[in-house]
Motif scaffolding. Structure first.
Motif, short mmCIF file in Angstrom:
data_model
loop_
_atom_site.label_atom_id
_atom_site.label_comp_id
_atom_site.label_asym_id
_atom_site.label_seq_id
_atom_site.Cartn_x
_atom_site.Cartn_y
_atom_site.Cartn_z
N VAL A 25 6.75 68.47 19.67
CA VAL A 25 7.15 67.51 20.71
C VAL A 25 5.94 66.67 21.14
O VAL A 25 6.04 65.45 21.28
CB VAL A 25 7.78 68.22 21.92
CG1 VAL A 25 8.23 67.20 22.96
CG2 VAL A 25 8.95 69.09 21.50
N TRP A 40 14.03 62.50 17.24
CA TRP A 40 14.74 63.74 17.54
C TRP A 40 14.86 64.64 16.32
O TRP A 40 14.79 65.86 16.42
CB TRP A 40 16.11 63.38 18.08
CG TRP A 40 16.96 64.53 18.54
CD1 TRP A 40 18.16 64.91 18.02
CD2 TRP A 40 16.69 65.45 19.61
NE1 TRP A 40 18.66 66.00 18.71
CE2 TRP A 40 17.77 66.35 19.68
CE3 TRP A 40 15.63 65.58 20.51
CZ2 TRP A 40 17.84 67.37 20.61
CZ3 TRP A 40 15.70 66.61 21.43
CH2 TRP A 40 16.79 67.49 21.48
N VAL A 43 11.72 66.58 15.82
CA VAL A 43 11.64 67.62 16.85
C VAL A 43 12.54 68.80 16.48
O VAL A 43 12.13 69.97 16.56
CB VAL A 43 12.02 67.06 18.23
CG1 VAL A 43 12.16 68.18 19.25
CG2 VAL A 43 10.97 66.05 18.69
#
Length: 249
Positions: A25, A40, A43
């Protein structure tokens, strides 16, 4: 396995989980990092394989690295370690989570120091809802954690060995299978709250964020902190109770 052995292995595994999870992150959020704006999907993949690494390290204890997994196994009656040793799991997981978050900060210290929005760095460490509504945020965490724990309980090797240590994961893929489940949960159910699905994963780094000397940092948002703790616990208990009601138990 002794209280101390469980504590050490869970600490090491959870520290690895959070170091790599918070690290991915940080890599996507901090502007002077090569992974900035990675998105995303990066992540999700990073967190999924952080679970793989952490679970592999803590294999001697059954690779819980998550109080929800410990509680789910106990609720399902699928463990011989009992509530007496549960605090060893919980302590190792919490202290490991704080340690892992601290190490992630140390690895990215220069990027934290030069980031132009230090007040927005809390999300590197812990979760938060995109639409704040604690009741519905709680529902999201319950559902997501239920999926994880129920899969663990029903996975092909969800048994207990002769030492009372639970084993789980597809027999061919091992802990990589758990990583795929976590990636799937993140991609499908992670959008509303950031899918903590692990009380230690959220609370430990939140505590670290509150204590670390990050200049200009924002609030740890303690008012929300109970949701990613209570939600996963409830989801794990529900998964365990349903497992007990099924013929497989």
């Amino acid at each position: 396995m002794s209280f101390g052995e469980i504590f050490i292995w869970e600490l090491l595994g959870t520290a690895a989980l959070i170091l790599l999870g918070a690290g991915v992150v940080a890599n996507t959020v901090l502007k002077k990092s090569l992974g900035f704006n990675g998105g995303w999907l990066l992540v999700n993949i990073g967190w999924g394989f952080a679970v793989f690494v952490g679970a592999s390290i803590s294999h001697p204890t059954g690779a819980h690295i998550n109080p929800a997994v410990t509680i789910g196994l106990l609720s399902a009656g699928n463990s011989d370690f009992g509530w007496g040793l549960a605090p060893a799991y919980f302590l190792g997981q919490m202290i490991g989570a704080i340690l892992g978050a601290t190490l992630a900060w140390a690895a990215y210290k220069l990027q934290f120091d030069t980031h132009d929005d230090p007040g927005g760095t809390r999300g590197i460490f812990c979760t938060g809802p995109t639409v704040p509504n604690y009741a519905w945020n709680l529902v999201t965490e319950i559902i997501a954690t239920f999926v994880l724990v129920f899969w663990i309980l029903l996975s092909p090797a969800a048994d207990v060995d002769t030492d009372g240590v639970p084993n789980f994961g597809n027999s061919a893929l091992g802990y990589a299978a758990v990583a795929f489940v976590v990636i799937s949960i993140g991609a499908s159910l992670g959008g509303p709250t950031g899918y903590a699905i692990n009380p230690a994963r959220d609370l430990g780094p939140r505590i670290a964020y509150a204590l670390l000397p990050i200049k200009g940092k924002g609030s740890p948002e303690w008012n929300y902190s109970w949701v990613p703790v209570v939600g996963p616990i409830v989801g794990a208990i529900l998964a365990g109770l349903l497992y007990q009601a099924l013929p497989v138990s």
